[in-house]
Each structure stands twice: as C-alpha cells, then as structure tokens.
Write a protein that holds these residues in place. Sequence first.
Motif, PDB file in Angstrom:
ATOM      1  N   ILE A  80       0.827  -1.207   0.000  1.00  0.00           N
ATOM      2  CA  ILE A  80       0.000   0.000   0.000  1.00  0.00           C
ATOM      3  C   ILE A  80       0.864   1.260   0.000  1.00  0.00           C
ATOM      4  CG2 ILE A  80      -1.994  -1.080   1.089  1.00  0.00           C
ATOM      5  CD1 ILE A  80      -1.027   0.082   3.754  1.00  0.00           C
ATOM      6  N   VAL A  81       2.194   1.080   0.075  1.00  0.00           N
ATOM      7  CA  VAL A  81       3.127   2.205   0.102  1.00  0.00           C
ATOM      8  C   VAL A  81       3.985   2.150  -1.159  1.00  0.00           C
ATOM      9  CG1 VAL A  81       5.014   3.316   1.372  1.00  0.00           C
ATOM     10  CG2 VAL A  81       3.184   2.131   2.616  1.00  0.00           C
ATOM     11  N   PRO A  82       4.135   3.252  -1.893  1.00  0.00           N
ATOM     12  CA  PRO A  82       5.011   3.252  -3.075  1.00  0.00           C
ATOM     13  C   PRO A  82       6.427   2.832  -2.726  1.00  0.00           C
ATOM     14  CG  PRO A  82       3.673   5.242  -3.016  1.00  0.00           C
ATOM     15  CD  PRO A  82       3.464   4.550  -1.698  1.00  0.00           C
ATOM     16  N   ARG A  83       7.167   2.414  -3.750  1.00  0.00           N
ATOM     17  CA  ARG A  83       8.541   1.943  -3.527  1.00  0.00           C
ATOM     18  C   ARG A  83       9.340   3.001  -2.766  1.00  0.00           C
ATOM     19  NH1 ARG A  83      13.727   0.352  -6.896  1.00  0.00           N
ATOM     20  NH2 ARG A  83      14.167  -1.656  -5.919  1.00  0.00           N
ATOM     21  N   PRO A  84      10.047   2.595  -1.692  1.00  0.00           N
ATOM     22  CA  PRO A  84      10.769   3.552  -0.852  1.00  0.00           C
ATOM     23  C   PRO A  84      11.875   4.273  -1.621  1.00  0.00           C
ATOM     24  CG  PRO A  84      10.529   1.428   0.258  1.00  0.00           C
ATOM     25  CD  PRO A  84      10.121   1.216  -1.159  1.00  0.00           C
ATOM     26  N   PRO A  85      12.317   5.431  -1.136  1.00  0.00           N
ATOM     27  CA  PRO A  85      13.392   6.177  -1.794  1.00  0.00           C
ATOM     28  C   PRO A  85      14.659   5.354  -2.021  1.00  0.00           C
ATOM     29  CG  PRO A  85      12.346   7.550  -0.146  1.00  0.00           C
ATOM     30  CD  PRO A  85      11.748   6.182   0.014  1.00  0.00           C
ATOM     31  N   GLN A  86      15.007   4.471  -1.061  1.00  0.00           N
ATOM     32  CA  GLN A  86      16.201   3.640  -1.225  1.00  0.00           C
ATOM     33  C   GLN A  86      15.946   2.411  -2.089  1.00  0.00           C
ATOM     34  OE1 GLN A  86      19.088   3.663   2.421  1.00  0.00           O
ATOM     35  NE2 GLN A  86      17.017   3.444   3.250  1.00  0.00           N
ATOM     36  N   GLY A  87      14.727   2.249  -2.563  1.00  0.00           N
ATOM     37  CA  GLY A  87      14.369   1.012  -3.236  1.00  0.00           C
ATOM     38  C   GLY A  87      14.027  -0.039  -2.203  1.00  0.00           C
ATOM     39  N   ARG A  88      14.991  -0.403  -1.427  1.00  0.00           N
ATOM     40  CA  ARG A  88      14.783  -1.302  -0.286  1.00  0.00           C
ATOM     41  C   ARG A  88      15.542  -0.734   0.905  1.00  0.00           C
ATOM     42  NH1 ARG A  88      16.539  -6.708  -3.641  1.00  0.00           N
ATOM     43  NH2 ARG A  88      15.079  -6.379  -5.381  1.00  0.00           N
ATOM     44  N   PRO A  89      14.854  -0.393   1.991  1.00  0.00           N
ATOM     45  CA  PRO A  89      15.552   0.046   3.211  1.00  0.00           C
ATOM     46  C   PRO A  89      16.574  -0.999   3.654  1.00  0.00           C
ATOM     47  CG  PRO A  89      13.220   0.517   3.376  1.00  0.00           C
ATOM     48  CD  PRO A  89      13.399  -0.299   2.118  1.00  0.00           C
ATOM     49  N   VAL A  90      17.577  -0.547   4.350  1.00  0.00           N
ATOM     50  CA  VAL A  90      18.698  -1.401   4.758  1.00  0.00           C
ATOM     51  C   VAL A  90      18.249  -2.402   5.814  1.00  0.00           C
ATOM     52  CG1 VAL A  90      20.952  -1.393   5.908  1.00  0.00           C
ATOM     53  CG2 VAL A  90      20.409   0.341   4.166  1.00  0.00           C
ATOM     54  N   ARG A  91      18.533  -3.670   5.578  1.00  0.00           N
ATOM     55  CA  ARG A  91      18.173  -4.725   6.528  1.00  0.00           C
ATOM     56  C   ARG A  91      19.392  -5.107   7.359  1.00  0.00           C
ATOM     57  NH1 ARG A  91      15.280  -8.576   2.115  1.00  0.00           N
ATOM     58  NH2 ARG A  91      17.220  -7.987   1.082  1.00  0.00           N
ATOM     59  N   VAL A  92      19.209  -5.104   8.680  1.00  0.00           N
ATOM     60  CA  VAL A  92      20.295  -5.336   9.641  1.00  0.00           C
ATOM     61  C   VAL A  92      19.937  -6.554  10.487  1.00  0.00           C
ATOM     62  CG1 VAL A  92      21.630  -4.349  11.549  1.00  0.00           C
ATOM     63  CG2 VAL A  92      20.772  -2.857   9.699  1.00  0.00           C
ATOM     64  N   VAL A  93      20.900  -7.441  10.697  1.00  0.00           N
ATOM     65  CA  VAL A  93      20.683  -8.646  11.513  1.00  0.00           C
ATOM     66  C   VAL A  93      21.863  -8.831  12.451  1.00  0.00           C
ATOM     67  CG1 VAL A  93      20.455 -11.167  11.508  1.00  0.00           C
ATOM     68  CG2 VAL A  93      19.287  -9.811   9.754  1.00  0.00           C
ATOM     69  N   ASP A  94      21.580  -9.086  13.732  1.00  0.00           N
ATOM     70  CA  ASP A  94      22.622  -9.494  14.667  1.00  0.00           C
ATOM     71  C   ASP A  94      22.937 -10.963  14.385  1.00  0.00           C
ATOM     72  OD1 ASP A  94      24.132 -10.434  16.851  1.00  0.00           O
ATOM     73  OD2 ASP A  94      23.279  -8.937  18.184  1.00  0.00           O
ATOM     74  N   ALA A  95      24.123 -11.203  13.835  1.00  0.00           N
ATOM     75  CA  ALA A  95      24.491 -12.547  13.392  1.00  0.00           C
ATOM     76  C   ALA A  95      25.415 -13.248  14.377  1.00  0.00           C
ATOM     77  CB  ALA A  95      25.157 -12.462  12.024  1.00  0.00           C
ATOM     78  N   THR A  96      25.423 -12.806  15.621  1.00  0.00           N
ATOM     79  CA  THR A  96      26.297 -13.414  16.619  1.00  0.00           C
ATOM     80  C   THR A  96      25.937 -14.877  16.836  1.00  0.00           C
ATOM     81  OG1 THR A  96      26.528 -11.274  17.726  1.00  0.00           O
ATOM     82  CG2 THR A  96      27.172 -13.236  18.969  1.00  0.00           C
ATOM     83  N   GLU A  97      24.658 -15.143  17.023  1.00  0.00           N
ATOM     84  CA  GLU A  97      24.209 -16.511  17.266  1.00  0.00           C
ATOM     85  C   GLU A  97      24.078 -17.262  15.943  1.00  0.00           C
ATOM     86  OE1 GLU A  97      24.085 -17.602  20.260  1.00  0.00           O
ATOM     87  OE2 GLU A  97      24.412 -15.626  21.157  1.00  0.00           O
ATOM     88  N   GLY A  98      24.423 -18.550  15.990  1.00  0.00           N
ATOM     89  CA  GLY A  98      24.436 -19.353  14.773  1.00  0.00           C
ATOM     90  C   GLY A  98      23.108 -19.411  14.046  1.00  0.00           C
ATOM     91  N   HIS A  99      21.992 -19.413  14.804  1.00  0.00           N
ATOM     92  CA  HIS A  99      20.675 -19.528  14.170  1.00  0.00           C
ATOM     93  C   HIS A  99      20.398 -18.364  13.220  1.00  0.00           C
ATOM     94  CE1 HIS A  99      19.706 -22.879  16.723  1.00  0.00           C
ATOM     95  NE2 HIS A  99      19.821 -22.170  17.836  1.00  0.00           N
ATOM     96  N   ALA A 100      20.951 -17.197  13.523  1.00  0.00           N
ATOM     97  CA  ALA A 100      20.651 -16.007  12.724  1.00  0.00           C
ATOM     98  C   ALA A 100      21.583 -15.843  11.534  1.00  0.00           C
ATOM     99  CB  ALA A 100      20.741 -14.767  13.614  1.00  0.00           C
ATOM    100  N   ARG A 101      22.645 -16.617  11.459  1.00  0.00           N
ATOM    101  CA  ARG A 101      23.684 -16.332  10.462  1.00  0.00           C
ATOM    102  C   ARG A 101      23.244 -16.604   9.032  1.00  0.00           C
ATOM    103  NH1 ARG A 101      29.097 -18.387  13.674  1.00  0.00           N
ATOM    104  NH2 ARG A 101      28.798 -16.965  15.439  1.00  0.00           N
ATOM    105  N   ARG A 102      22.494 -17.675   8.809  1.00  0.00           N
ATOM    106  CA  ARG A 102      22.057 -17.943   7.438  1.00  0.00           C
ATOM    107  C   ARG A 102      21.100 -16.853   6.961  1.00  0.00           C
ATOM    108  NH1 ARG A 102      23.075 -22.575   4.918  1.00  0.00           N
ATOM    109  NH2 ARG A 102      21.143 -22.535   3.732  1.00  0.00           N
ATOM    110  N   THR A 103      20.228 -16.405   7.852  1.00  0.00           N
ATOM    111  CA  THR A 103      19.317 -15.317   7.498  1.00  0.00           C
ATOM    112  C   THR A 103      20.109 -14.053   7.183  1.00  0.00           C
ATOM    113  OG1 THR A 103      17.551 -16.242   8.859  1.00  0.00           O
ATOM    114  CG2 THR A 103      17.383 -13.908   8.294  1.00  0.00           C
ATOM    115  N   ALA A 104      21.115 -13.764   8.004  1.00  0.00           N
ATOM    116  CA  ALA A 104      21.942 -12.581   7.762  1.00  0.00           C
ATOM    117  C   ALA A 104      22.699 -12.697   6.446  1.00  0.00           C
ATOM    118  CB  ALA A 104      22.915 -12.387   8.926  1.00  0.00           C
TER     119      ALA A 104
END
Length: 351
Positions: free
Chosen positions: A174-198
């Motif tokens: 419902i919102v037009p494409r953002p100015p950056q195209g895609r806002p920056v995605r940040v992930v804390d990748a310290t723990e192993g479970h999050a690393r593949r997602t990051a």
Amino acid sequence: MLHLSAAVDQSSAYDAGSYVDLARLAERGGLDFVTLDDTFARPGPDALAVLSRVAPATDRIGLVPTVTTTHTEPFHVQAAVATLDWVSRGRAGWRIDVSTTEGEARLFGRRYAAPADELWHEAGEVADVAARLWDSWEDDAEIRDRATGRFVDRDKLHHVDFTGAGFSVKGPSIVPRPPQGRPVRVVDATEGHARRTAARYADVALVRAASPAQAAAVRDQLRRTAAEFGRNPDTLRVLASLLVDLGDGEHAAEPGHGGGGPRQTVQGPLYRGGPVDLAELIAIWHADGIVDGFHLTPTEPRRDLERLVNGTVALLQHRGLFRTFYPGSTLREHLGLARPANQYAVTGGAS
C-alpha cells in the motif's frame, strides 16, 4: 571505508526529545546510523514510532529500529519501514529480530513459543517478502495525472503472491517503492541460528565479538555463506558490536580493557577505557580487515556518546580514517551500497 554506528537506547526514557538529542549528536559525528532496540519482553517505547519522530529532526544519519518478525504481520512491518524511509528521505533501516519466549507469545495468544532456528527461518521469509513488496511498485508507478484522474499506472503494480511456511502475502504494497528502493536490513548474526538469514538477506550484519579472531571468523563464515546464496559478499557489511564505557579517562583504566581489548560480559563484549584507546582499537581491527566497522552501545548514553563523537571519532577523522562529512543523503550511500534494481521491472517477475 570505515563504518561507525551507535545505539541510542535509554532505559525508562519515553520523551522523544531525548532520542532526538542523541541522534543529532551522532549525526554531528558523521556516524552511518543509529539503532533503537525494541522487544515485547520488556516495557519501552515503540522503536519504529520513536525514530519516525526523530526523522524530521535530523538530516543525514540513518535510523534503524528493531522490529520483530515473530508476532507481527509481514505486510504491516514492510509498510511501516517503507513509511520511515519516506519520512526520513531515504535513511531507514530495519533491524530484524525474533521473539523466542513464551511470555511474548502469551501477549498475543496466537501461537506458542518456537525454537530459534524455526523463528529465524521465518524471519528470512519475512525479509524476502518485504523486499518483494517494496518492489511491487515500480519507481515510476505513480503518474498523478489530473487530466484523467489516474494516480497510478496499474501495469506497474505487481502481486508478489508469496507463500511461506507460516504466512502468505498477495500484495502489492500500500506504500510506493521507498526512496532507497529497499531500506537497509540489519541482523545481529552473533548466534548461529541467525547467520544464514543474515548471509542471505542482510545488508549489515552485527557481530558481538570480544576478540579480533572471533570477529574475523564470523565475518569469513558470513561472506562464504552469502556467496553460496549467490550474493556478492562485498555487498554485506559486517560490524563488530561492543558495549562501551568511556567514563574512565583518556586511556585504559585497568589491564584487559582499553588498549588490551574488550572483555566478555553477560551483556556482551565490553570496552572500558578512554576515547583514545577506543580509537586505536577501531583503527587496528579495521586496518587488519577484521570487520567493516563498529556498532557501539554506550553504557551511559549521553556521556559515552559525547565522548565517542568528541574524542574517538574526532581522532579517527584527524588520522584520515573516518569521513568528516556525509558523501550522500541516504543510508545506502553512507554504507557504500547501491540502490537495488526493481526485480519486477527488470525480470518481469519475482527473483
């Protein structure tokens, strides 16, 4: 290019003015972005709403709220982050997190707590569908033709038709494409479970590391996994996350801290010392290619952020290691990341 960022978290602070002041201070130092944490596990203001208030009171600094993917609707999350990008004129990020406790689950009553690996897999799907929804409007989809009464070119809106393990989204946004195209995605990748997602979806990965060797090992793993997913590893920024206590003078106050490096604590790696030694630590870790930069969380927000900006950052700037002005206006530009092409406009379908 050295990247620096800071947290503006404050316990029991609900007035927007205090967050505005800290963000402006960080902006004066030229930091890439500030983060504001959020969780359903404890009381506190809504991070995304607070940074939406900070946005018009700042000009260049990136604004990155934490938004969990576990008990929130992916469609609404992406729309809210896209709105922050519009309000800030292209400075929004999104720190992706999950909610693991049964207490958080009971707040909503829709599902039970789940294992971390399952939640991070779901978080990856949310990150994926968010990118598709941000792309569901082509950049020139808005035509605003008063003569014909047409606001949008429907041929340039796209249904994403996404089906994941636990949700489905038809789209478009419902919102037009953002100015950056895609806002920056940040992930804390310290723990192993999050690393593949990051490795697969993040633009910035945070790593809580108490030693250069630990940080380097995680960075290497993230870059290898990113390449396995078909990404260019150079598009992933890896920042070391440290708690910083700068209340002990110009140099290290005790062995093992300051020039000796951070110490591991229950809250995470802690640097305790002075701005000069912190600048030296940052310079050494970055020069050796261990990390792309640092994410610093002050133990006393105003005191430590002031010493960080006026001491550590000023010294790094004097040595030519950190910029003295923002070269662009968007968070992607601060991070040296290109604006992504719209996957639908380029290929005619989801990638």
